[in-house]
Structures are given as C-alpha cells and as structure tokens.
Design a protein around this motif. Structure first.
Motif, PDB file in Angstrom:
ATOM      1  N   LEU A  47       0.835  -1.209   0.000  1.00 12.70           N
ATOM      2  CA  LEU A  47       0.000   0.000   0.000  1.00 12.70           C
ATOM      3  C   LEU A  47       0.865   1.253   0.000  1.00 12.70           C
ATOM      4  O   LEU A  47       0.512   2.252  -0.611  1.00 12.70           O
ATOM      5  N   SER A  48       1.991   1.229   0.700  1.00 11.06           N
ATOM      6  CA  SER A  48       2.818   2.418   0.851  1.00 11.06           C
ATOM      7  C   SER A  48       4.241   2.018   1.165  1.00 11.06           C
ATOM      8  O   SER A  48       4.460   1.024   1.867  1.00 11.06           O
ATOM      9  N   ILE A  49       5.177   2.814   0.645  1.00 12.70           N
ATOM     10  CA  ILE A  49       6.574   2.653   1.031  1.00 12.70           C
ATOM     11  C   ILE A  49       7.051   4.036   1.453  1.00 12.70           C
ATOM     12  O   ILE A  49       6.941   4.990   0.686  1.00 12.70           O
ATOM     13  N   PRO A  51      10.281   6.118   2.626  1.00 15.63           N
ATOM     14  CA  PRO A  51      11.720   6.163   2.886  1.00 15.63           C
ATOM     15  C   PRO A  51      12.047   7.264   3.886  1.00 15.63           C
ATOM     16  O   PRO A  51      11.345   8.277   3.961  1.00 15.63           O
ATOM     17  N   ILE A 136      11.365  13.080   2.674  1.00 16.91           N
ATOM     18  CA  ILE A 136      10.365  14.148   2.720  1.00 16.91           C
ATOM     19  C   ILE A 136       9.447  13.822   3.881  1.00 16.91           C
ATOM     20  O   ILE A 136       9.040  12.677   4.062  1.00 16.91           O
ATOM     21  N   GLY A 137       9.166  14.825   4.690  1.00 14.36           N
ATOM     22  CA  GLY A 137       8.323  14.579   5.866  1.00 14.36           C
ATOM     23  C   GLY A 137       7.891  15.899   6.462  1.00 14.36           C
ATOM     24  O   GLY A 137       8.036  16.934   5.805  1.00 14.36           O
ATOM     25  N   SER A 139       5.652  17.979   6.528  1.00 15.91           N
ATOM     26  CA  SER A 139       4.434  18.471   5.890  1.00 15.91           C
ATOM     27  C   SER A 139       4.537  18.109   4.411  1.00 15.91           C
ATOM     28  O   SER A 139       5.610  17.732   3.948  1.00 15.91           O
ATOM     29  N   PRO A 140       3.435  18.215   3.641  1.00 17.03           N
ATOM     30  CA  PRO A 140       3.492  17.788   2.241  1.00 17.03           C
ATOM     31  C   PRO A 140       4.647  18.460   1.470  1.00 17.03           C
ATOM     32  O   PRO A 140       4.709  19.684   1.386  1.00 17.03           O
ATOM     33  N   GLY A 141       5.560  17.654   0.950  1.00 16.79           N
ATOM     34  CA  GLY A 141       6.642  18.131   0.102  1.00 16.79           C
ATOM     35  C   GLY A 141       7.844  18.701   0.825  1.00 16.79           C
ATOM     36  O   GLY A 141       8.777  19.176   0.179  1.00 16.79           O
ATOM     37  N   VAL A 206       5.058  16.344  -5.850  1.00 19.19           N
ATOM     38  CA  VAL A 206       6.229  17.098  -5.400  1.00 19.19           C
ATOM     39  C   VAL A 206       7.194  17.384  -6.546  1.00 19.19           C
ATOM     40  O   VAL A 206       7.300  16.609  -7.487  1.00 19.19           O
TER      41      VAL A 206
ATOM     42  N   PHE B  23      -3.657   6.809   0.345  1.00 16.76           N
ATOM     43  CA  PHE B  23      -2.484   5.927   0.451  1.00 16.76           C
ATOM     44  C   PHE B  23      -1.510   6.160  -0.704  1.00 16.76           C
ATOM     45  O   PHE B  23      -1.911   6.516  -1.803  1.00 16.76           O
ATOM     46  N   GLY B  24      -0.238   5.946  -0.431  1.00 15.19           N
ATOM     47  CA  GLY B  24       0.775   5.980  -1.480  1.00 15.19           C
ATOM     48  C   GLY B  24       1.480   7.315  -1.598  1.00 15.19           C
ATOM     49  O   GLY B  24       2.411   7.448  -2.389  1.00 15.19           O
ATOM     50  N   PHE B  25       1.050   8.322  -0.823  1.00 10.52           N
ATOM     51  CA  PHE B  25       1.673   9.642  -0.931  1.00 10.52           C
ATOM     52  C   PHE B  25       2.446  10.028   0.331  1.00 10.52           C
ATOM     53  O   PHE B  25       2.936  11.135   0.439  1.00 10.52           O
ATOM     54  N   GLU B  26       2.564   9.080   1.262  1.00  9.63           N
ATOM     55  CA  GLU B  26       3.316   9.384   2.491  1.00  9.63           C
ATOM     56  C   GLU B  26       4.769   9.716   2.180  1.00  9.63           C
ATOM     57  O   GLU B  26       5.404  10.500   2.858  1.00  9.63           O
ATOM     58  N   GLN B  27       5.311   9.076   1.119  1.00  8.48           N
ATOM     59  CA  GLN B  27       6.718   9.349   0.772  1.00  8.48           C
ATOM     60  C   GLN B  27       6.914  10.802   0.362  1.00  8.48           C
ATOM     61  O   GLN B  27       8.041  11.284   0.310  1.00  8.48           O
ATOM     62  N   TYR B  28       5.820  11.509   0.052  1.00  9.45           N
ATOM     63  CA  TYR B  28       5.900  12.937  -0.281  1.00  9.45           C
ATOM     64  C   TYR B  28       5.464  13.809   0.897  1.00  9.45           C
ATOM     65  O   TYR B  28       5.171  14.993   0.729  1.00  9.45           O
ATOM     66  N   GLY B  29       5.350  13.214   2.071  1.00 10.76           N
ATOM     67  CA  GLY B  29       5.005  13.970   3.262  1.00 10.76           C
ATOM     68  C   GLY B  29       3.514  14.192   3.440  1.00 10.76           C
ATOM     69  O   GLY B  29       3.102  15.007   4.257  1.00 10.76           O
ATOM     70  N   VAL B  30       2.693  13.461   2.667  1.00 12.15           N
ATOM     71  CA  VAL B  30       1.244  13.652   2.717  1.00 12.15           C
ATOM     72  C   VAL B  30       0.622  12.661   3.704  1.00 12.15           C
ATOM     73  O   VAL B  30       0.825  11.445   3.581  1.00 12.15           O
ATOM     74  N   ILE B 128      -8.712  14.612  -3.872  1.00  5.21           N
ATOM     75  CA  ILE B 128      -7.337  15.093  -3.918  1.00  5.21           C
ATOM     76  C   ILE B 128      -6.428  13.886  -3.756  1.00  5.21           C
ATOM     77  O   ILE B 128      -6.535  13.169  -2.765  1.00  5.21           O
ATOM     78  N   MET B 129      -5.588  13.660  -4.745  1.00  2.00           N
ATOM     79  CA  MET B 129      -4.704  12.490  -4.751  1.00  2.00           C
ATOM     80  C   MET B 129      -5.500  11.219  -4.460  1.00  2.00           C
ATOM     81  O   MET B 129      -5.118  10.406  -3.626  1.00  2.00           O
ATOM     82  N   GLN B 256       1.588  12.902  10.984  1.00  2.00           N
ATOM     83  CA  GLN B 256       2.604  13.213   9.991  1.00  2.00           C
ATOM     84  C   GLN B 256       3.242  11.893   9.565  1.00  2.00           C
ATOM     85  O   GLN B 256       3.017  10.867  10.178  1.00  2.00           O
ATOM     86  N   THR B 257       4.056  11.940   8.510  1.00  2.00           N
ATOM     87  CA  THR B 257       4.528  10.682   7.934  1.00  2.00           C
ATOM     88  C   THR B 257       5.799  10.160   8.590  1.00  2.00           C
ATOM     89  O   THR B 257       6.106   8.985   8.480  1.00  2.00           O
TER      90      THR B 257
END
Lengths: 232, 353
Positions: A47-49, A51, A136-137, A139-141, A206, B23-30, B128-129, B256-257
């Motif tokens: 579902l999610s990765i 890093p 990235i963490g 907040s968004p981006g 991003v 889901f799937g956007f945590e790597q971008y801080g979402v 959104i996303m 937060q992520t």
C-alpha cells in the motif's frame, strides 16, 4: 545494541527495515535501493513505502500477506540491495531559484552575524552545494536535505513563527530546507523561492523527489516576481 | 440528470468528510487521513451498499444536522448521538430511508466520540490524490464542513432499506479499554522494566488528543539512555511514540509521515477503531500481541463485516407513534424501526394489517 539491517514489525500490517542509526549517504542509499526493488520487482500487495534517512517503512495489504512472507522477501533481496546501491545512480538535480535576505529571508543578517561571516559569504556557501534529499516529511513536500556546510549552521528560533510564507528557505542546526506551503515553523529564514514545490494536481505532487539532489540558485526580487507571475 | 445532494445545516464542533484514506503519498510527506473508526466506517458503507472507497460524514462530538435534498438511503454507525430524523429517534447500524426534505439531527454524543453518516452513492466532494478525506492541517478538502455547504451525492446503489449485518454488533468500549500492541521498531531502546511498566499501567487520554494522535498520561516510560531523540523515521497508523516526557502518544489518521521519537510498539489494526471513540479521561491498558495473532483477529472481524449477509431484522407490525400511524418495515414509512431504535414513544400496538 542491535545489528543492521534490523527488520522489525511496525504493527501487523507494516515492517520497518533499519539500515543504521546515523544520517549518512550509505544507509540512505540502501533505503532507496530497497525501495526501487520493492516497486519494480515484487508482486506483493504493497500500500505504501515510506523512505527516511536510514530506514524504510513498508505497509502491505493485511488481507493478502502475513508478516513472515514480507520479511522473507525483504531478507532475500538484501544482498542485491547492498550491491546495487554501490553502483552510482544517476543524480537528478533540481534547481531552486532563491532570493536571499531582505523581506524574503528576514534571518539572513542574524545567521551571518551568528557565524561571523558576511551576508554574501553565507549566500555563496549555501548556494554552492548540491544537497541530497534524504527524505520528505513534516508536511506535504517538505524536503530534509543533507550536506550543508557546518560553517553556516545556526540554531532554531527559541519560539517558532506561527506563519512562514510558502517557499521560505531556512536553516536549523546543520540542516537546510524549504517550506513548500505556508506553515508554522522554527527555522531561521534566509531566503525564499518562487518555485512551487507541491501541487496536488501533479503526479507526483512534489517537485523535489526523495533520493534526488537540489541546488539553490541566487536570483533577485525582479526575477522572483516574474517567476511568480509566470507560474500563475 | 440532476445531481442528488445534501445540505449541512449545523456542522457542530467538527464534521469532516472522510473515506478509506490517501495511500501511497506518504513518501511525499502527505498524511494518510481517513475515518478514524475504520470499523464503523466500513459498516456504514456496507449497510447502504457503498464500496469501502466511498466517502461519509464523520461527526465528532455531535450537535450537527443535515437537510436531504433528495430521497436517500442512509446509515449511522459509531458513537451514539441519539440521531433524530424529522424529530423521530432513528436506528443505528441499520439502513433507513430519509425523504426529500428530511432533516437529520445528531445530538451531543452520549457514548463514543465519532458518528459516521453514510449515504447510498457516497458523498462526492473533490478528490485530492485519489481521496476525498479532508485534512484540515494541509487544507485538503477545505474542511471541516461548514453550515450551508451543499455536497453532491452519487447515484444510489440500493432501493431497499431496513438492513443490518447478520451476527454483527458493536459494543461500546470498556473503561479501561484493553488494546493489543506489537512491539517495535524501537522497543530495544527500552529496558525490560520499562516495557513491563508500559504493559501494566493504565493510561488516561488527555485533552491534547485529536485525529493526529492520542496524547496519554500515566506512568512514564524512560529509554535506556534517557535520550528520546532518534534519527527521524517513518511512522504508521497506531505507532506509539515515547517522547522526552515519557508519556505515550498513539498516532492516528492525521499523523505526519515521519517522526523523531522512539516507537515502543504499534497498536494492532483490529484495535485501532475503538481508539477513535475514546474521549478525554477515558483510559487504556496495553497488552503485547504477536503480528500473526493480531492479523487473524482483524481478518475474522473484517470477514464478518464484509461477507455476513444483510438481513432485515424488522418485525412487520404496525405501531402508533405519538398517535400517528406508522407503517413499519416498508419504504412508505417515515423510518424503519428495530429494537435498537427503541425507545419509541409507542402508545399502542395494532396487529391488524
């Protein structure tokens, strides 16, 4: 003490793979190498990765997989991870045009005084380095950048600002970063970029990808304004 | 075709649109977001034949009301806010019909914290996303919802109401509630004594708790070294952080992520939903569980919610409610009644059909 890599449960539907407990290029390289393998080679329902500096969180579909299946797969790929990350991956560099000082970077004077350099010297040092985007963490981006010269490190504000404008470039300790959207924050602000770093309508949303590199390019306020208008 | 819609009359302290999550956007801080009480969210959608991806209203604390612009089949799950449809108590965990012009009112919550209102067809706010989940901090979805806002509703997927899920019931949490925890990823930073302390103490929910996380107060859990900073690493739903003051924080939907506090463990997925119903001063006792055992419990629970047949528990008898004849168990009636919906102000039963 634990040995690395350390594979641990993060609940019943995720595992964390920890490659070290320091901020360094090597562990971060392993993180992105494993991420690439999981994204391109595995047929697991993931579902999610996520890093980060030195570890990777993998969230999988709890309906499809037990944890043993996931950890077995990851363990089977570790030798490839250690080999592939040694290979030089193409360095994608994102340029961040930035106006330094003045209303755009209200803390530049403080930082210069704190480190005993001139404003121009701080700008020159800050804009001469290629920074690695470790993660990235927050907040968004929001990119966590590595590689800032310790010569310009400066502690955070005692009391965070409630409102920091979008695009603000800041320093906190040995770190530098950019605020992609307006938010509260305690970093010393030295400049601002007109470049939009986060856009919900783009795929990916991003501009700066984790694992890539950024370089700050000094510009003046006229260029800032024309770039802001151009992006509308 | 004209869009079906619903209007918010009162939004209460906080009403949000939520779905399964982003889901799937945590790597971008979402942040993932999504319904905090996922079980109540799944049940609400199942009852009105929605998919698990459909969006619902998440009403926190209560005191909200809605005006239906079109006939809709709806369901209410989660916290008991003594909902009333046009002044009549309505059932929970059962689908029922709201007419064009009906007003649905949620009172202040009696038990639990969050109610879920699902409408057949789902709430069609902006995606959104890939998700309609509002995230107030990021400004996603311009939430929370405000009085006067009108939201479109998707095409209804069902024409009959009065259904509940066979063999499914949802009790309200014990106090203290017992929550399963899987150790890791930083449990090695704590001594055996600290871990024992964590699993034998009672923790109380403080008023600093929200959708981002539950901030608990109780016996403090020091690390071996006294240092509570780690190199920032990813967090997940139910991660239990131990910051410098030693009081646990359980991360929830709006987390937060990544985070820089050590995580002693993670809440079992099956026990996350109940955390979404706890109020300030409610208490928690944690116990250790193994990932496979926790997964088995989750799959069993989810299987029941998804696969157990829908059935109509309504006794087809006529009631007189406040002197008015209400045909119970047909689509012409004002509401569907089952034993959970009582007490109705039933004056007289009439067995004649």
């Amino acid at each position: 003490m634990i040995d690395y890599p350390h594979i641990s449960p993060s609940g019943d539907s995720a595992v964390t793979i920890v490659f070290g407990n320091k901020i360094d290029d090597r562990s971060n390289g392993y993180v992105f190498a494993l991420k690439r393998i999981l994204e391109s080679e595995s047929s697991l329902s993931i579902l999610s990765i996520i890093p980060s500096y030195s570890s990777l969180l993998v969230v999988y579909d709890i309906n499809k997989h037990g944890q043993g299946e996931i950890t077995d797969y990851i363990e089977s790929k570790l030798s490839i991870v250690y080999k592939s990350s040694a290979k030089q991956v193409k360095k994608e560099i994102v340029e961040i045009p930035t106006v330094y000082g003045g209303e755009y970077g209200p803390d530049l004077d403080y930082v210069a005084e704190h480190v005993g350099l001139t404003r121009d010297e701080v700008i020159k040092i800050h804009s001469s380095v290629k920074y690695k985007v470790y993660m990235i963490g927050f907040s968004p981006g929001f990119p966590y950048l590595g590689g800032m010269e310790k010569k310009i490190s400066c502690p955070r504000l005692q009391k965070p600002r409630l409102r920091i404008p979008q695009g603000s470039v800041g320093i906190a300790g040995d770190q530098t970063g950019v605020y992609p959207s307006e938010s509260p924050g305690g970093w010393r602000l030295i400049g601002r970029t007109p470049k939009k770093l986060f856009n919900v309508n783009c795929e990916p949303p991003v501009t700066i990808l984790p694992g890539s590199y950024v370089k700050f390019i000094p510009i003046n306020s006229d260029e800032f304004n024309s770039m802001t208008e151009g992006s509308l | 075709m004209k869009n079906r819609s619903i209007e918010v009359i009162r939004s209460g302290p906080m009403t949000l649109i939520q779905d399964f999550g982003r889901f799937g956007f945590e790597q971008y801080g979402v942040s993932v977001c999504g319904a905090v009480d996922q079980e109540a969210f799944f049940v609400a959608n199942r009852l009105v034949s929605n998919s698990f991806k459909d969006a619902v209203f998440e009403i926190t604390f209560g005191d909200a009301s809605f005006h239906f612009h079109d006939e809709s089949i709806i369901s209410i799950t989660g916290a008991d806010m003594q909902p009333e449809l046009d002044g009549i108590n309505c059932p929970m965990n059962l689908s029922f019909l709201a007419k064009n012009g009906s007003v649905l009112k949620f009172n202040p919550s009696v038990t639990g914290l969050r109610s879920y209102l699902a409408i057949s067809g789902g709430v069609l706010s902006t995606q959104i996303m890939g998700s309609r989940s509002m995230h107030v901090m990021s400004g996603f979805g311009n939430g929370p919802v405000k009085a006067g806002e009108i939201f479109n509703i998707g095409e209804s997927r069902v024409y009959e109401s009065g259904f509940s899920i066979k063999d499914y019931s949802r009790g309200f949490p014990d106090n203290p509630v017992s929550i399963g925890v899987i150790l890791g990823p930083q449990d090695h930073l704590f001594t055996k004594e600290s871990l024992d302390e964590f699993f034998s103490s009672t923790y109380v929910l403080t008023n600093q708790s929200d959708r981002q996380g539950l901030r608990l107060s109780g016996n403090k859990i020091p690390t071996k070294t006294g240092n509570h900073d780690i190199v920032s690493d990813p967090v997940t739903n139910g991660s239990i952080q131990i910051p410098g003051d030693g009081n646990p924080i359980v991360l929830l939907s709006d987390r937060q992520t990544t985070g820089g506090y050590p995580k002693i463990g993670t809440v079992a997925t099956v026990d996350l939903s109940v955390l979404g119903q706890l109020k300030v001063n409610d208490s928690i006792i944690f116990h250790p569980v193994e990932p496979d055992d926790a997964r088995e419990r989750y799959i069993k629970k989810l299987g029941l919610i998804n696969n157990s047949p829908l059935f109509n528990p309504i006794q087809r008898i006529n009631y007189f409610v406040d002197g008015q004849h209400v045909k119970v168990g047909t689509n012409e009636s004002t509401v569907f009644v089952d034993e959970h919906a009582l007490p109705f102000n039933v004056l007289e039963e009439n067995d004649e059909h």
